[in-house]
Design a protein around this motif. Structure first.
Motif: not given
Length: 193
Positions: A102-124
């Motif tokens: 998601i960060h890679k897709l959205a990095y060019r948009f103005r508010n990408h610094e406020n984008l906090h993505v939660r997802g799979y982090t290979e835990k469990g």
């Protein structure tokens, strides 16, 4: 027997029962996580305890909408992206894949610094669906904690709610460890509408 069936049978035979249980757990978790965003939208904890808090729920069905239209025909214009995700508000994006995408897709948009993505982090590993979600911090309790951390006007006024969320995490993890399943409150939850 066709070649496809023969290869399917040999593939199945190559997997151990532990591997099959692991695949099943991850499959169930993916299905579970795909509705994770609902926890914020319809979370009675937030609605009852913070009624003044306004949340916007955006269900992203086409991930290409998260990048500029100049990069992909399904992409968004700056105006479209801003109208969905705002230009100055924190965005918590609960994703059932790797957060970096998601960060890679959205990095060019103005508010990408406020984008906090939660997802799979290979835990469990072989866990219950909620355990897996908690370990990857995409469960309802961690999402509430994330909201409390990201909304400045909530700072300093939500200690009891924070404690309740942390206690809920501990209680649910303990239940799963003791019983091998999620609590009925979690496993039997249905969409209320």
């Amino acid at each position: 027997m066709s070649n496809d069936r023969a290869s399917d049978a040999s593939y199945r035979a190559a997997l151990s029962s532990d591997e099959l249980r692991c695949i099943d757990a991850w499959w169930r978790a993916c299905n579970y996580l795909s509705v994770g965003m609902i926890y914020l939208r319809d979370n009675p904890l937030l609605r009852e305890r913070l009624p003044e808090l306004r949340l916007r729920f955006v269900n992203v069905v086409d991930l290409f909408r998260m990048q500029p239209v100049t990069e992909h025909p399904h992409g968004s214009t700056e105006r479209e992206f801003d109208s969905l995700f705002t230009v100055d508000k924190p965005v918590i994006f609960n994703f059932h894949g790797y957060p970096w995408l998601i960060h890679k897709l959205a990095y060019r948009f103005r508010n990408h610094e406020n984008l906090h993505v939660r997802g799979y982090t290979e835990k469990g590993n072989i866990n219950t669906p909620l355990e897996l979600a908690i370990l990857n911090k995409v469960d309802r309790f961690n999402l509430v904690l994330d909201v409390l951390d990201r909304v400045p006007r909530l700072q300093g006024r939500t200690a009891h709610l924070r404690d309740d969320m942390r206690n809920s995490i501990i209680l649910n993890m303990n239940y799963a460890h003791e019983h091998g399943t999620d609590s009925p409150e979690i496993s039997e939850w249905v969409w209320p509408y």
